[in-house]
Design a protein around this motif. Sequence first.
Motif, PDB file in Angstrom:
ATOM      1  N   SER A  93      46.280  37.237  39.383  1.00 16.84           N
ATOM      2  CA  SER A  93      47.577  36.545  39.344  1.00 16.84           C
ATOM      3  C   SER A  93      48.550  36.992  40.421  1.00 16.84           C
ATOM      4  O   SER A  93      49.564  36.346  40.658  1.00 16.84           O
ATOM      5  CB  SER A  93      48.230  36.725  37.968  1.00 16.84           C
ATOM      6  N   MET A  94      48.230  38.112  41.112  1.00 16.82           N
ATOM      7  CA  MET A  94      49.089  38.557  42.221  1.00 16.82           C
ATOM      8  C   MET A  94      48.301  38.790  43.507  1.00 16.82           C
ATOM      9  O   MET A  94      48.854  39.257  44.502  1.00 16.82           O
ATOM     10  CB  MET A  94      49.860  39.815  41.809  1.00 16.82           C
ATOM     11  N   GLY A  95      47.012  38.498  43.485  1.00 18.83           N
ATOM     12  CA  GLY A  95      46.211  38.626  44.693  1.00 18.83           C
ATOM     13  C   GLY A  95      46.109  40.049  45.198  1.00 18.83           C
ATOM     14  O   GLY A  95      46.114  40.295  46.399  1.00 18.83           O
ATOM     15  N   LEU A  96      45.988  41.006  44.280  1.00 16.73           N
ATOM     16  CA  LEU A  96      46.005  42.415  44.666  1.00 16.73           C
ATOM     17  C   LEU A  96      44.613  42.937  44.998  1.00 16.73           C
ATOM     18  O   LEU A  96      43.612  42.480  44.456  1.00 16.73           O
ATOM     19  CB  LEU A  96      46.595  43.262  43.531  1.00 16.73           C
ATOM     20  N   ARG A  97      44.582  43.901  45.888  1.00 18.45           N
ATOM     21  CA  ARG A  97      43.353  44.634  46.152  1.00 18.45           C
ATOM     22  C   ARG A  97      43.066  45.544  44.963  1.00 18.45           C
ATOM     23  O   ARG A  97      43.981  45.910  44.216  1.00 18.45           O
ATOM     24  CB  ARG A  97      43.484  45.447  47.434  1.00 18.45           C
TER      25      ARG A  97
END
Length: 204
Positions: A34-38
Amino acid sequence: MKVLPDILTLQEIEQLINATRELRYQTFILVSFSMGLRLGETLSVKIGDIDAQRMKLHIRLGKGKKDRFVILPQRALVALRQYWATHRHPSLLFPAGKNHHERHHATKIMDRGGLQKAFKIILADCAIYKSASPHTLRHCYGAHLVECGVNLRAIQHEMGHECPKTTALYTQLTDVTQHDTGKLINAMVDRLNIVMDGEKKHEL
């Protein structure tokens, strides 16, 4: 030769979350997507990184040792509060440990290798045979935002890409239109028909 990443559909991401037996993995998948995090960015999130008033998450020392703020979807905030309430660690949201007591007193974040293995098992349980890893969730975020109509400059900012060409990769995976970034991110995440274990709201 340029290899394009496999992209999971929203239905497949729903499958992953709903098939996951542990709340910590459910929360990790939802938050990362939902936040495109690594992977490392998700695991390193701390209580103090959450700005619930502005609905932003402070990503500290991301790739290139750079900080950035990303839009925090309401559903991700609720999930983070739910999971934190199970261990109540003084600062970490994804602490190491096999049980609630160990997580509360942990000095390290959740093990990356163990999480990657669990992700592969969840994929197999869902009969999803695409080449996917926790990092795939980041690619899914970018591709689905393009599909939802978020402009590439906004996606580049959210994902912390140095080069616009990196973001432009996602136009090869889906179609493009334009709309308001924050509303679209929340609308995309809200489309997930998922049930989180112990779905209760807790304050951090």
